[in-house]
Design a protein around this motif. Structure first.
Motif, PDB file in Angstrom:
ATOM      1  N   ALA A   1     -21.867  10.346  40.087  1.00  0.00           N
ATOM      2  CA  ALA A   1     -20.736  11.268  40.148  1.00  0.00           C
ATOM      3  C   ALA A   1     -19.757  10.860  39.051  1.00  0.00           C
ATOM      4  CB  ALA A   1     -20.060  11.207  41.513  1.00  0.00           C
ATOM      5  N   HIS A   2     -19.204  11.845  38.354  1.00  0.00           N
ATOM      6  CA  HIS A   2     -18.225  11.554  37.303  1.00  0.00           C
ATOM      7  C   HIS A   2     -17.160  12.635  37.269  1.00  0.00           C
ATOM      8  CE1 HIS A   2     -16.386  10.260  33.583  1.00  0.00           C
ATOM      9  NE2 HIS A   2     -17.107   9.150  33.679  1.00  0.00           N
ATOM     10  N   SER A   3     -16.001  12.228  36.796  1.00  0.00           N
ATOM     11  CA  SER A   3     -14.850  13.119  36.703  1.00  0.00           C
ATOM     12  C   SER A   3     -14.811  13.854  35.369  1.00  0.00           C
ATOM     13  CB  SER A   3     -13.554  12.312  36.824  1.00  0.00           C
ATOM     14  OG  SER A   3     -13.472  11.700  38.067  1.00  0.00           O
ATOM     15  N   ARG A   4     -14.287  15.086  35.434  1.00  0.00           N
ATOM     16  CA  ARG A   4     -13.868  15.832  34.255  1.00  0.00           C
ATOM     17  C   ARG A   4     -12.350  15.910  34.335  1.00  0.00           C
ATOM     18  NH1 ARG A   4     -18.224  20.303  35.476  1.00  0.00           N
ATOM     19  NH2 ARG A   4     -16.893  20.478  37.273  1.00  0.00           N
ATOM     20  N   GLY A   5     -11.695  15.839  33.188  1.00  0.00           N
ATOM     21  CA  GLY A   5     -10.241  15.955  33.193  1.00  0.00           C
ATOM     22  C   GLY A   5      -9.562  14.648  33.535  1.00  0.00           C
ATOM     23  N   ASP A   6      -8.351  14.769  34.096  1.00  0.00           N
ATOM     24  CA  ASP A   6      -7.469  13.612  34.280  1.00  0.00           C
ATOM     25  C   ASP A   6      -7.755  12.825  35.550  1.00  0.00           C
ATOM     26  OD1 ASP A   6      -6.322  14.690  32.033  1.00  0.00           O
ATOM     27  OD2 ASP A   6      -4.435  15.266  32.994  1.00  0.00           O
ATOM     28  N   VAL A   7      -7.718  11.486  35.398  1.00  0.00           N
ATOM     29  CA  VAL A   7      -7.853  10.550  36.514  1.00  0.00           C
ATOM     30  C   VAL A   7      -6.785   9.482  36.311  1.00  0.00           C
ATOM     31  CG1 VAL A   7      -9.363   8.924  37.708  1.00  0.00           C
ATOM     32  CG2 VAL A   7     -10.331  10.989  36.652  1.00  0.00           C
ATOM     33  N   LEU A   8      -5.892   9.350  37.268  1.00  0.00           N
ATOM     34  CA  LEU A   8      -4.790   8.406  37.144  1.00  0.00           C
ATOM     35  C   LEU A   8      -5.225   6.977  37.452  1.00  0.00           C
ATOM     36  CD1 LEU A   8      -1.949  10.535  38.761  1.00  0.00           C
ATOM     37  CD2 LEU A   8      -2.555  10.312  36.321  1.00  0.00           C
ATOM     38  N   ASN A   9      -4.387   6.025  37.056  1.00  0.00           N
ATOM     39  CA  ASN A   9      -4.660   4.613  37.321  1.00  0.00           C
ATOM     40  C   ASN A   9      -4.940   4.393  38.810  1.00  0.00           C
ATOM     41  OD1 ASN A   9      -4.155   4.044  34.648  1.00  0.00           O
ATOM     42  ND2 ASN A   9      -2.067   3.346  34.997  1.00  0.00           N
ATOM     43  N   HIS A  10      -5.869   3.513  39.079  1.00  0.00           N
ATOM     44  CA  HIS A  10      -6.261   3.091  40.425  1.00  0.00           C
ATOM     45  C   HIS A  10      -7.044   4.167  41.183  1.00  0.00           C
ATOM     46  CE1 HIS A  10      -3.685  -0.217  39.437  1.00  0.00           C
ATOM     47  NE2 HIS A  10      -2.646   0.588  39.374  1.00  0.00           N
ATOM     48  N   GLN A  11      -7.499   5.193  40.469  1.00  0.00           N
ATOM     49  CA  GLN A  11      -8.393   6.185  41.052  1.00  0.00           C
ATOM     50  C   GLN A  11      -9.768   6.018  40.413  1.00  0.00           C
ATOM     51  OE1 GLN A  11      -6.310   9.863  40.091  1.00  0.00           O
ATOM     52  NE2 GLN A  11      -5.303   9.875  42.089  1.00  0.00           N
ATOM     53  N   SER A  12     -10.788   6.586  41.052  1.00  0.00           N
ATOM     54  CA  SER A  12     -12.142   6.452  40.539  1.00  0.00           C
ATOM     55  C   SER A  12     -12.534   7.647  39.677  1.00  0.00           C
ATOM     56  CB  SER A  12     -13.144   6.330  41.695  1.00  0.00           C
ATOM     57  OG  SER A  12     -14.463   6.284  41.185  1.00  0.00           O
ATOM     58  N   SER A  13     -13.223   7.333  38.564  1.00  0.00           N
ATOM     59  CA  SER A  13     -13.753   8.366  37.678  1.00  0.00           C
ATOM     60  C   SER A  13     -15.280   8.339  37.629  1.00  0.00           C
ATOM     61  CB  SER A  13     -13.209   8.177  36.267  1.00  0.00           C
ATOM     62  OG  SER A  13     -13.613   6.907  35.755  1.00  0.00           O
ATOM     63  N   TYR A  14     -15.897   7.295  38.197  1.00  0.00           N
ATOM     64  CA  TYR A  14     -17.347   7.116  38.029  1.00  0.00           C
ATOM     65  C   TYR A  14     -17.931   6.388  39.230  1.00  0.00           C
ATOM     66  CZ  TYR A  14     -21.659   5.198  35.906  1.00  0.00           C
ATOM     67  OH  TYR A  14     -22.950   4.854  35.628  1.00  0.00           O
ATOM     68  N   ILE A  15     -19.005   6.953  39.776  1.00  0.00           N
ATOM     69  CA  ILE A  15     -19.777   6.286  40.821  1.00  0.00           C
ATOM     70  C   ILE A  15     -21.249   6.422  40.441  1.00  0.00           C
ATOM     71  CG2 ILE A  15     -20.334   6.112  43.266  1.00  0.00           C
ATOM     72  CD1 ILE A  15     -17.785   7.734  43.845  1.00  0.00           C
ATOM     73  N   ALA A  16     -21.962   5.315  40.476  1.00  0.00           N
ATOM     74  CA  ALA A  16     -23.408   5.326  40.267  1.00  0.00           C
ATOM     75  C   ALA A  16     -24.055   4.760  41.522  1.00  0.00           C
ATOM     76  CB  ALA A  16     -23.782   4.480  39.051  1.00  0.00           C
ATOM     77  N   GLY A  17     -25.236   5.241  41.827  1.00  0.00           N
ATOM     78  CA  GLY A  17     -25.961   4.734  42.977  1.00  0.00           C
ATOM     79  C   GLY A  17     -27.450   4.682  42.703  1.00  0.00           C
TER      80      GLY A  17
END
Length: 150
Positions: free
Chosen positions: A81-97
């Motif tokens: 799972a990955h983010s598009r656009g803005d991700v603020l500090n201390h939030q997740s932008s990437y999960i791999a499994g």
């Protein structure tokens, strides 16, 4: 969110617990002996407010499918799972499994996958500073085969 064969893209930060719990619920009865996740969190450093991401989805889909093929040879699957656009500090932008019958396979695949992701996935990162996106050139790597003179 878009979802193509275990690759999920979200606008904004990732709902980590929702994603990882769903992956566990979806695959815990599939006779995998190991379900491993890696969660990337945006760090508060260099006076940034967060990061912003652009993704070139056709190349990302192709890159991800090649990893699924590698995993399948070992009886495993890869989730991302990955983010598009803005991700603020201390939030997740990437999960791999990785889901695998064997622990060692899962451990090796998650390491190889995350490292290759950092080097080759077609995702461009920008710093968010005072509400503006600035290209993070110092933390970017060139994608093999990209550019006019490749």
């Amino acid at each position: 969110m878009t979802n193509i064969d275990y690759l999920e893209l979200y606008d904004g930060h990732l709902p980590v617990e929702t994603i990882t719990n769903r992956w566990y619920d979806d695959f815990r009865l599939s006779n995998y002996g190991a379900i491993i996740t890696f969660v990337g969190v945006v760090r508060d450093e260099n006076n940034i407010d967060g990061l912003s991401f652009d993704i070139y989805e056709p190349i990302l889909n192709s890159w991800f499918k090649s990893w699924q093929s590698k995993a399948k040879e070992k009886g495993a699957i890869i989730l991302m799972a990955h983010s598009r656009g803005d991700v603020l500090n201390h939030q997740s932008s990437y999960i791999a499994g990785v889901c695998s019958p064997k622990r060692r396979v899962a451990l090796e695949l998650i390491d190889e996958f995350v490292e290759d992701f950092k080097a080759n996935a077609p995702i461009w990162k920008y710093d968010i500073i005072n509400g503006k996106r600035e290209y993070a050139l110092d933390r970017s790597t060139q994608i093999s085969g990209a550019g006019l003179l490749s």
